[in-house]
Scaffold this active site. Sequence first.
Site, short mmCIF file in Angstrom:
data_model
loop_
_atom_site.label_atom_id
_atom_site.label_comp_id
_atom_site.label_asym_id
_atom_site.label_seq_id
_atom_site.Cartn_x
_atom_site.Cartn_y
_atom_site.Cartn_z
NE ARG A 76 4.81 1.76 0.04
CZ ARG A 76 5.78 1.56 0.92
NH1 ARG A 76 7.01 1.80 0.58
NH2 ARG A 76 5.51 1.12 2.12
CE LYS A 80 13.51 -11.93 -8.50
NZ LYS A 80 14.16 -11.74 -7.26
CE LYS A 110 11.52 -3.26 -4.76
NZ LYS A 110 12.19 -4.40 -5.42
CD1 TRP A 119 -0.23 -6.42 -2.90
CD2 TRP A 119 -0.65 -6.92 -0.76
NE1 TRP A 119 0.04 -7.75 -2.71
CE2 TRP A 119 -0.21 -8.09 -1.41
CE3 TRP A 119 -0.98 -7.00 0.60
CZ2 TRP A 119 -0.08 -9.31 -0.77
CZ3 TRP A 119 -0.85 -8.22 1.25
CH2 TRP A 119 -0.40 -9.36 0.56
CB CYS A 129 -0.95 0.10 1.18
SG CYS A 129 -2.14 -1.25 1.23
CG ASN A 136 0.99 0.71 4.33
OD1 ASN A 136 0.68 -0.47 4.28
ND2 ASN A 136 2.21 1.14 4.14
N GLY A 137 -1.21 -0.96 6.48
CA GLY A 137 -0.96 -1.78 7.67
C GLY A 137 -2.17 -2.67 7.93
CG HIS A 190 18.09 -37.64 -1.60
ND1 HIS A 190 18.44 -38.89 -1.12
CD2 HIS A 190 19.25 -36.94 -1.72
CE1 HIS A 190 19.76 -38.93 -0.94
NE2 HIS A 190 20.27 -37.76 -1.31
CD GLU A 221 16.71 -13.83 -6.01
OE1 GLU A 221 16.08 -14.28 -5.05
OE2 GLU A 221 16.43 -12.76 -6.58
CD GLU A 265 9.57 -12.14 -6.96
OE1 GLU A 265 10.74 -12.13 -7.40
OE2 GLU A 265 9.15 -11.32 -6.15
O1 M6R Z 1 12.63 -5.08 1.16
P1 M6R Z 1 13.05 -6.48 1.55
O2 M6R Z 1 14.36 -6.87 0.97
O3 M6R Z 1 12.99 -6.71 3.03
O4 M6R Z 1 11.96 -7.42 0.89
C1 M6R Z 1 11.96 -8.80 1.10
C2 M6R Z 1 11.06 -9.51 0.14
O5 M6R Z 1 9.74 -9.07 0.29
C3 M6R Z 1 11.50 -9.29 -1.31
O6 M6R Z 1 12.81 -9.70 -1.52
C4 M6R Z 1 10.56 -10.05 -2.26
O7 M6R Z 1 10.72 -11.43 -2.09
C5 M6R Z 1 10.83 -9.64 -3.71
N1 M6R Z 1 9.60 -9.54 -4.42
C6 M6R Z 1 11.74 -10.58 -4.43
O8 M6R Z 1 11.89 -10.27 -5.76
#
Ligand code: M6R
Length: 621
Positions: free
Chosen positions: A28, A493, A616, A76, A2, A102-103, A512, A489, A496
């Site tokens: 956000r 990616k 984000k 969000w 948000c 927000n929250g 395994h 990672e 996501e």
């Molecule tokens: O701002 P932060 O690094 O604490 O955020 C952590 C995760 O929310 C962030 O890395 C999220 O997994 C991303 N979307 C990854 O691409």
Amino acid sequence: MCGISAYIGKENNAAEIVFNMLSRLEYRGYDSAGIAYVKEGKQDKIFVVKDKGMVEDVKKQYTPEHSDLCIGHTRWATHGESSKINAHPHLDCKQEIAVVHNGIIENYVSLKEILEEKGHKFISATDSEVLSHLIEEFYNKDDVLNLEEAIRQAIALLRGSYGIAVISSKEEKIVAARLGSPIIIGIGKDEDEYFISSDTNALLPYTNSTIPLNDGEIAILTKNDYKIINKDALPVQKKIEKILHDLQSAEKGEYAHYMLKEIFEQPRVINETMRGRLRLEEGIAKLGGVRMKKEEIRNINRIVFIACGTSLHAGMLGKYLMEEIARIPTEVEYASEFKYKFPVIDKGTLVIAISQSGETADTIASLREAKERGANTLGIVNVVGSTIAREAEKGVYVYAGPEIGVASTKAFTAQITALYLLSMYFGRIRNTISGFALRELVEEFARIPGKVSKILDDADVIKDIADEFYNYGDFLYLGRGYNFPIALEGALKLKEISYIHAEGYPAGEMKHGPIAMIDENFPTMAILVKDNVYNKIMSNVEEIKARHGRFIAIITEGDEEVKKILKGDDKNKVISVPKTHPLFYPFLTVVPLQLFAYFCALKLGRNVDKPRNLAKSVTVE
Ligand code: M6R
């Protein structure tokens, strides 16, 4: 998670300013958006424009008119689906008060019941609407109009987290408050206009003078003044902080997407994060922000990394580095688990929180838990002045600059740069690495940005491979040792931004279980560079081949053995990366995986910078 923005001041197009700010905060959250404003000369009524969808779509419903104060929100969804009714701002019964939030208000059910008994009518399914009605309860009591006092009394009853901005049609002011969700005040150049934002990116076009609110603080903004008070209504003196990056660094420029721009920025970002810290002449790494005496560093008996998502993967790599270079037993914990598992902490435990935004609720909660249990704490953070940067006792900033793409890329390489530096720094002080070996690492580290640039120059090779593989529904990502976190990672990616299911695995685990999934419809991305586990992963690749599985292998350039396996085979592909010291391959293997995810998502027509369901910074637990 948000975005909140607000404006009050000399300009009579407050609503447009707020819409512009919202479009810079949209990463956000982007389920719905809305604004509330008071028209010039019509101070007695609040006008609201809100709907499901992106800021630019909602803005089309707004007819420009004069307004000199406005609040806005991009959502969000947590409580209640994405819809017009659930979009912020939320109004009270008399439609005199508008709130953006927000929250999460954790006790909203009980508060709602009490308010309903008192006759309040709720129309949304959100937790946030409780705020407008609660403030209404305390507003205009005894005929005294004082929005900040009503808010102060209302928030005292809340459990959970909030960043809020509130207006009333009866007073020419905006009041903001924070507990656990960021609120930053922007001070106009001539101190005749004020802004509110969830982060600095939305402020950049207007001002670089800011005051981040701390938990429990309330800001009252009028057209030509501002005041900050604490929960007891006492004034708080705060210093104005400057935003260090410029507007351009938060723009997409010539790139099709922020994510692509951010991937291509990585050589520079690694250099910036190293600058002044990697001392080539002396053959050492030094980190000023760590502010630990040599004795303290020698007394660390355990490190615990806490982080989420991509930052967690950086921490996983950090564990390998800390154990090999500095010989410190290291654990990595999901921040969302750490706090709730009664962690064992002693004076020798150094808890390192890693976060791009510095505002991730789970990481903040765990950092606070660690502090309460007496740990030494250190933050590895990108956003200057963020909550984690301020609350960790020691800190290392990474210099990635603003990261706007929701999928984190350059922040990851900046974080691991900091982790290499930190483990080298600790290793040297603890005498767990020889001067000779350290010099060798330092020299090779300095060459890494150039090697990353080389991979980026050949991005088209990866695009061609993605064009061939983007239609699969599943992927297995394999890596071992230093490249296991990179496999995780890379899979994250892909998931996501392309929504292709991908699983990252330590390559040795394939036999395994995961090998059962392999067939011609289940391709594998194998990280097969020349390091100490090369032969083992080569066997995995053979096993995949024997089961008719397709694979893409990330190999060290000039690797003849792999080429032999692939001879006469155009089903399987390789992506070559420059040769480096085995320790540094993660920098070179992660970049092709970022590009592969990007090109698959592009081919699938996904919204690369704003993938569905994500935001984000995740500012709710
Ligand atoms: O701002 P932060 O690094 O604490 O955020 C952590 C995760 O929310 C962030 O890395 C999220 O997994 C991303 N979307 C990854 O691409």
